[in-house]
Design a protein around this motif. Structure first.
Motif, PDB file in Angstrom:
ATOM      1  N   ARG A   1     -53.356  55.674 -22.285  1.00  0.00           N
ATOM      2  CA  ARG A   1     -54.637  54.954 -22.271  1.00  0.00           C
ATOM      3  C   ARG A   1     -54.616  53.806 -21.278  1.00  0.00           C
ATOM      4  O   ARG A   1     -55.598  53.557 -20.580  1.00  0.00           O
ATOM      5  N   ARG A   2     -53.501  53.094 -21.205  1.00  0.00           N
ATOM      6  CA  ARG A   2     -53.409  51.986 -20.238  1.00  0.00           C
ATOM      7  C   ARG A   2     -53.504  52.504 -18.804  1.00  0.00           C
ATOM      8  O   ARG A   2     -54.024  51.803 -17.934  1.00  0.00           O
ATOM      9  N   ARG A   3     -53.016  53.702 -18.601  1.00  0.00           N
ATOM     10  CA  ARG A   3     -53.003  54.249 -17.246  1.00  0.00           C
ATOM     11  C   ARG A   3     -54.373  54.766 -16.815  1.00  0.00           C
ATOM     12  O   ARG A   3     -54.726  54.697 -15.633  1.00  0.00           O
ATOM     13  N   ILE A   4     -55.178  55.298 -17.750  1.00  0.00           N
ATOM     14  CA  ILE A   4     -56.401  56.008 -17.359  1.00  0.00           C
ATOM     15  C   ILE A   4     -57.696  55.366 -17.837  1.00  0.00           C
ATOM     16  O   ILE A   4     -58.769  55.750 -17.362  1.00  0.00           O
ATOM     17  N   SER A   5     -57.639  54.411 -18.772  1.00  0.00           N
ATOM     18  CA  SER A   5     -58.862  53.863 -19.361  1.00  0.00           C
ATOM     19  C   SER A   5     -59.357  52.655 -18.576  1.00  0.00           C
ATOM     20  O   SER A   5     -58.612  51.689 -18.366  1.00  0.00           O
ATOM     21  N   MET A   6     -60.603  52.698 -18.184  1.00  0.00           N
ATOM     22  CA  MET A   6     -61.217  51.570 -17.492  1.00  0.00           C
ATOM     23  C   MET A   6     -61.487  50.432 -18.468  1.00  0.00           C
ATOM     24  O   MET A   6     -61.589  50.659 -19.685  1.00  0.00           O
ATOM     25  N   PRO A   7     -61.609  49.197 -17.960  1.00  0.00           N
ATOM     26  CA  PRO A   7     -62.016  48.094 -18.837  1.00  0.00           C
ATOM     27  C   PRO A   7     -63.312  48.436 -19.572  1.00  0.00           C
ATOM     28  O   PRO A   7     -64.176  49.124 -19.016  1.00  0.00           O
ATOM     29  N   GLN A   8     -63.432  47.944 -20.785  1.00  0.00           N
ATOM     30  CA  GLN A   8     -64.548  48.355 -21.619  1.00  0.00           C
ATOM     31  C   GLN A   8     -65.894  48.002 -21.001  1.00  0.00           C
ATOM     32  O   GLN A   8     -66.858  48.755 -21.120  1.00  0.00           O
ATOM     33  N   TYR A   9     -65.958  46.885 -20.290  1.00  0.00           N
ATOM     34  CA  TYR A   9     -67.258  46.499 -19.737  1.00  0.00           C
ATOM     35  C   TYR A   9     -67.694  47.472 -18.634  1.00  0.00           C
ATOM     36  O   TYR A   9     -68.893  47.720 -18.456  1.00  0.00           O
ATOM     37  N   LEU A  10     -66.732  48.066 -17.912  1.00  0.00           N
ATOM     38  CA  LEU A  10     -67.093  49.067 -16.909  1.00  0.00           C
ATOM     39  C   LEU A  10     -67.506  50.375 -17.568  1.00  0.00           C
ATOM     40  O   LEU A  10     -68.426  51.060 -17.090  1.00  0.00           O
ATOM     41  N   GLN A  11     -66.832  50.729 -18.664  1.00  0.00           N
ATOM     42  CA  GLN A  11     -67.252  51.916 -19.403  1.00  0.00           C
ATOM     43  C   GLN A  11     -68.698  51.781 -19.875  1.00  0.00           C
ATOM     44  O   GLN A  11     -69.511  52.705 -19.731  1.00  0.00           O
ATOM     45  N   LEU A  12     -69.006  50.612 -20.426  1.00  0.00           N
ATOM     46  CA  LEU A  12     -70.367  50.374 -20.907  1.00  0.00           C
ATOM     47  C   LEU A  12     -71.367  50.328 -19.764  1.00  0.00           C
ATOM     48  O   LEU A  12     -72.502  50.795 -19.891  1.00  0.00           O
ATOM     49  N   ALA A  13     -70.952  49.778 -18.626  1.00  0.00           N
ATOM     50  CA  ALA A  13     -71.842  49.713 -17.462  1.00  0.00           C
ATOM     51  C   ALA A  13     -72.234  51.118 -17.003  1.00  0.00           C
ATOM     52  O   ALA A  13     -73.406  51.393 -16.711  1.00  0.00           O
ATOM     53  N   ILE A  14     -71.250  52.017 -16.948  1.00  0.00           N
ATOM     54  CA  ILE A  14     -71.526  53.391 -16.524  1.00  0.00           C
ATOM     55  C   ILE A  14     -72.464  54.069 -17.513  1.00  0.00           C
ATOM     56  O   ILE A  14     -73.448  54.710 -17.126  1.00  0.00           O
TER      57      ILE A  14
ATOM     58  N   PRO B   1     -57.916  55.465 -13.131  1.00  0.00           N
ATOM     59  CA  PRO B   1     -59.036  55.613 -14.070  1.00  0.00           C
ATOM     60  C   PRO B   1     -59.609  57.026 -14.022  1.00  0.00           C
ATOM     61  O   PRO B   1     -59.818  57.596 -12.950  1.00  0.00           O
ATOM     62  N   LEU B   2     -59.838  57.582 -15.218  1.00  0.00           N
ATOM     63  CA  LEU B   2     -60.354  58.948 -15.337  1.00  0.00           C
ATOM     64  C   LEU B   2     -61.676  58.953 -16.084  1.00  0.00           C
ATOM     65  O   LEU B   2     -61.909  58.137 -16.988  1.00  0.00           O
ATOM     66  N   VAL B   3     -62.527  59.888 -15.705  1.00  0.00           N
ATOM     67  CA  VAL B   3     -63.646  60.294 -16.560  1.00  0.00           C
ATOM     68  C   VAL B   3     -63.528  61.801 -16.742  1.00  0.00           C
ATOM     69  O   VAL B   3     -63.005  62.512 -15.871  1.00  0.00           O
ATOM     70  N   VAL B   4     -64.006  62.307 -17.885  1.00  0.00           N
ATOM     71  CA  VAL B   4     -63.863  63.721 -18.217  1.00  0.00           C
ATOM     72  C   VAL B   4     -65.221  64.308 -18.550  1.00  0.00           C
ATOM     73  O   VAL B   4     -66.006  63.705 -19.287  1.00  0.00           O
ATOM     74  N   PHE B   5     -65.500  65.487 -17.981  1.00  0.00           N
ATOM     75  CA  PHE B   5     -66.676  66.263 -18.353  1.00  0.00           C
ATOM     76  C   PHE B   5     -66.225  67.486 -19.143  1.00  0.00           C
ATOM     77  O   PHE B   5     -65.295  68.190 -18.727  1.00  0.00           O
TER      78      PHE B   5
ATOM     79  N   LYS C   1     -60.415  54.333  -7.019  1.00  0.00           N
ATOM     80  CA  LYS C   1     -59.319  55.084  -7.624  1.00  0.00           C
ATOM     81  C   LYS C   1     -59.761  56.174  -8.592  1.00  0.00           C
ATOM     82  O   LYS C   1     -58.934  56.987  -9.016  1.00  0.00           O
ATOM     83  N   ILE C   2     -61.020  56.217  -8.953  1.00  0.00           N
ATOM     84  CA  ILE C   2     -61.460  57.075 -10.047  1.00  0.00           C
ATOM     85  C   ILE C   2     -61.190  58.546  -9.754  1.00  0.00           C
ATOM     86  O   ILE C   2     -61.324  59.008  -8.622  1.00  0.00           O
ATOM     87  N   ARG C   3     -60.747  59.262 -10.774  1.00  0.00           N
ATOM     88  CA  ARG C   3     -60.559  60.705 -10.735  1.00  0.00           C
ATOM     89  C   ARG C   3     -61.400  61.344 -11.833  1.00  0.00           C
ATOM     90  O   ARG C   3     -61.738  60.694 -12.818  1.00  0.00           O
ATOM     91  N   VAL C   4     -61.703  62.626 -11.654  1.00  0.00           N
ATOM     92  CA  VAL C   4     -62.550  63.344 -12.600  1.00  0.00           C
ATOM     93  C   VAL C   4     -61.797  64.557 -13.126  1.00  0.00           C
ATOM     94  O   VAL C   4     -61.157  65.280 -12.362  1.00  0.00           O
ATOM     95  N   VAL C   5     -61.859  64.759 -14.444  1.00  0.00           N
ATOM     96  CA  VAL C   5     -61.308  65.955 -15.081  1.00  0.00           C
ATOM     97  C   VAL C   5     -62.475  66.750 -15.636  1.00  0.00           C
ATOM     98  O   VAL C   5     -63.400  66.183 -16.224  1.00  0.00           O
ATOM     99  N   VAL C   6     -62.458  68.061 -15.456  1.00  0.00           N
ATOM    100  CA  VAL C   6     -63.499  68.913 -16.013  1.00  0.00           C
ATOM    101  C   VAL C   6     -62.856  69.945 -16.919  1.00  0.00           C
ATOM    102  O   VAL C   6     -61.908  70.632 -16.531  1.00  0.00           O
ATOM    103  N   ALA C   7     -63.340  70.020 -18.142  1.00  0.00           N
ATOM    104  CA  ALA C   7     -62.880  71.014 -19.115  1.00  0.00           C
ATOM    105  C   ALA C   7     -63.951  72.085 -19.229  1.00  0.00           C
ATOM    106  O   ALA C   7     -65.016  71.857 -19.801  1.00  0.00           O
ATOM    107  N   GLY C   8     -63.669  73.251 -18.651  1.00  0.00           N
ATOM    108  CA  GLY C   8     -64.641  74.333 -18.644  1.00  0.00           C
ATOM    109  C   GLY C   8     -64.137  75.486 -17.811  1.00  0.00           C
ATOM    110  O   GLY C   8     -62.971  75.531 -17.413  1.00  0.00           O
TER     111      GLY C   8
END
Length: 507
Positions: A43-56, A91-95, A157-164
């Motif tokens: 989580r420390r490696r991939i989770s953005m600060p909470q305020y950025l998560q909420l901003a997105i 930082p990761l986001v996942v679809f 730095k953001i990367r994207v993971v897609v599950a599908g």
């Protein structure tokens, strides 16, 4: 997605390895997945600060990047004012396509949210990739422009993971590719959690061909590998379809209507184009095909949509798919009674541009070929290699080069019928080699045919045909940058070396 991590493109390639089986992929995942990876460390490696998560999230939900501009108020909302914010290394986001993988799609979504939090995991039923590109990444760019260093670093730095499945991966890659057209670089690289039936894009870059047995641990391992894995290039190919305007067609997500028809005017069509035409554009990364294979895929998709209880996972899907193909005339062909089951040479002309050539060249459509595939990767139809591992002597004699994912060439081959395709898929023989091309034009006129079937990256559709006027499909390498390729994350260094020796790790 044309901002590329990796070395220069070359055309000196090694022979593609034989893909491993889905069962072995699953067993390997069962043994190795998740070992030694601590949840909090991940989580420390991939989770953005909470305020950025909420901003997105706020920007996407409100369809307005300005909703995320006031970073100070967001920090107050999550009790972060005046506190140093620690940025993750990757930082990761996942679809997640929660409809993929039978019942597993929703379970994977919930597991991902447990591992990395609610705000960085998007269900494709709720958030579309183009919305994330426009509003999610747009919010980070807006905050960065306002002087927020954390938002700037996250965007870079953001990367994207897609599950599908392949169609889902292609949909996401296509949406991210719009960043190049808009000059919004860098383009995030993409990693894959395979939830589809074929998973050929996933196989090609080492992410596996099936959903592992111990999926809870495998998901954690996939997130870890996505944050540290090397990145390679992948050619993207734009498809432009021009058809009579009165034709009604239900297209997949990957094709969008466009007001501008982009046919190459240097090539004069050999039939008549309608005065009023409809134009559609899309992008594929693995393959485009026309003919019987697309017809079988279309019928299978329709059956699965009508009876979703049948879609209980990749193995069940493959069994149903195989059985369904036997009912479509793929193996037993009443050619006399149904013109739609005859060879494509009755309705199709093919022109190509060879590598580094500007002139179009017409090539013959072999008789009795009922499916033509334009292939970018060595994996097709659940990890098969229909082009085959060809000898140097054969390549030289035919004027071919060893295929690679970023060589600017598509391999064009044909399948005659189900029996021929079956021998090709078990690699007893190769498919009918037709050409390698840097651009392709397919001109289709119906005559006795009222429709044909097409697909790209596993997303099929029924294409109506006119008796008098042409339907034209033109395929060109995307030209957003000098490379025309996309970023895709590779599972590990070993997988990268199979795709290309100079794939580079995350810096």
């Amino acid at each position: 997605m044309d901002s590329i991590f990796g070395g220069e493109s070359t055309r000196a390639m090694t022979t593609s390895p034989r893909p491993s089986s889905s069962m072995m992929d699953s067993f390997r995942g069962y043994v190795l997945a998740g070992i030694g990876i601590e949840k909090e460390e991940l989580r420390r490696r991939i989770s953005m600060p909470q305020y950025l998560q909420l901003a997105i999230r706020r920007a996407i939900n409100s369809k307005d990047v300005e909703a995320a501009v006031d970073s100070t108020s967001l920090l107050l909302d999550c009790d972060g004012e005046g506190v140093d914010v620690e940025m993750p290394k990757a930082p990761l986001v996942v679809f997640v396509n929660s409809r993929s993988g039978g019942r597993h799609g929703a379970e994977v979504r919930d597991r991902l949210r447990h591992l990395m939090g609610e705000e960085q995991v998007f269900d494709l039923r709720d958030v579309k990739p183009d919305e994330f590109v426009k509003y999610g990444l747009g919010s980070l760019e807006q905050l960065a422009a306002n002087g927020d260093p954390c938002a700037k670093e996250a965007r870079e730095k953001i990367r994207v993971v897609v599950a599908g499945g392949d169609g889902t991966v292609g949909w996401l890659l296509g949406s991210l590719g719009e960043l190049n057209k808009q000059g919004r670089e860098p383009v995030p690289p993409v990693a894959v959690i395979p939830l589809g039936t074929g998973n050929d894009l996933s196989r090609s870059f080492g992410w596996g061909g099936s959903f592992p047995f111990n999926w809870k641990y495998a998901v954690k391992r996939s997130l870890h590998r996505a944050s540290i894995g090397p990145i390679c290039r992948l050619d993207s190919w734009r498809v432009s379809i021009t058809m009579p305007a009165e034709e009604v067609v239900e297209l997949p997500f990957s094709l969008k209507p466009t007001e501008e028809c982009t046919l190459d005017q240097d090539l004069i069509a050999e039939g008549r184009l309608a005065e009023k035409v409809g134009c559609f554009d899309g992008v594929f990364y693995n393959y485009f095909s026309i003919g019987m294979d697309a017809q079988v895929a279309y019928g299978f998709h329709q059956l699965r949509n009508e009876r979703p209880n049948l879609a209980q996972g990749p193995i069940a899907n493959k069994l149903i798919y195989s059985g369904y193909s036997c009912t479509q005339g793929w193996f037993f062909t009443p050619c006399v009674s149904d013109p739609g089951l005859r060879g494509l040479n009755d309705i199709l002309r093919i022109h190509i541009k060879r590598l580094n050539c500007v002139k179009w060249e017409q090539i013959n459509v072999p008789p009795n070929v009922r499916s033509i595939v334009c292939l970018n990767l060595p994996n097709y139809a659940s990890g098969r290699n229909p082009w085959g591992n060809l000898t140097t002597e054969y390549l030289e004699r035919r004027g071919f080069v060893e295929p690679q994912a970023d060589d600017g060439l598509l391999e064009i081959f044909g399948l005659k019928d189900g029996w021929h395709a079956s021998f090709v898929m078990v690699e007893l023989i190769s498919a009918k080699h037709i050409a390698q091309a840097a651009a392709i034009r397919l001109e289709v006129r119906g005559g006795d045919w009222t429709q044909s079937f097409m697909q790209m990256d596993g997303e099929p559709w029924k294409q109506p045909l006119d008796q008098d006027y042409l339907t034209v499909v033109e395929i060109n390498r995307c030209g957003f940058s000098s490379l025309g390729a996309v970023c895709i994350s590779v599972h590990d260094v070993a997988a990268a070396s199979k795709m290309r020796p100079n794939c580079q790790p995350l810096k």
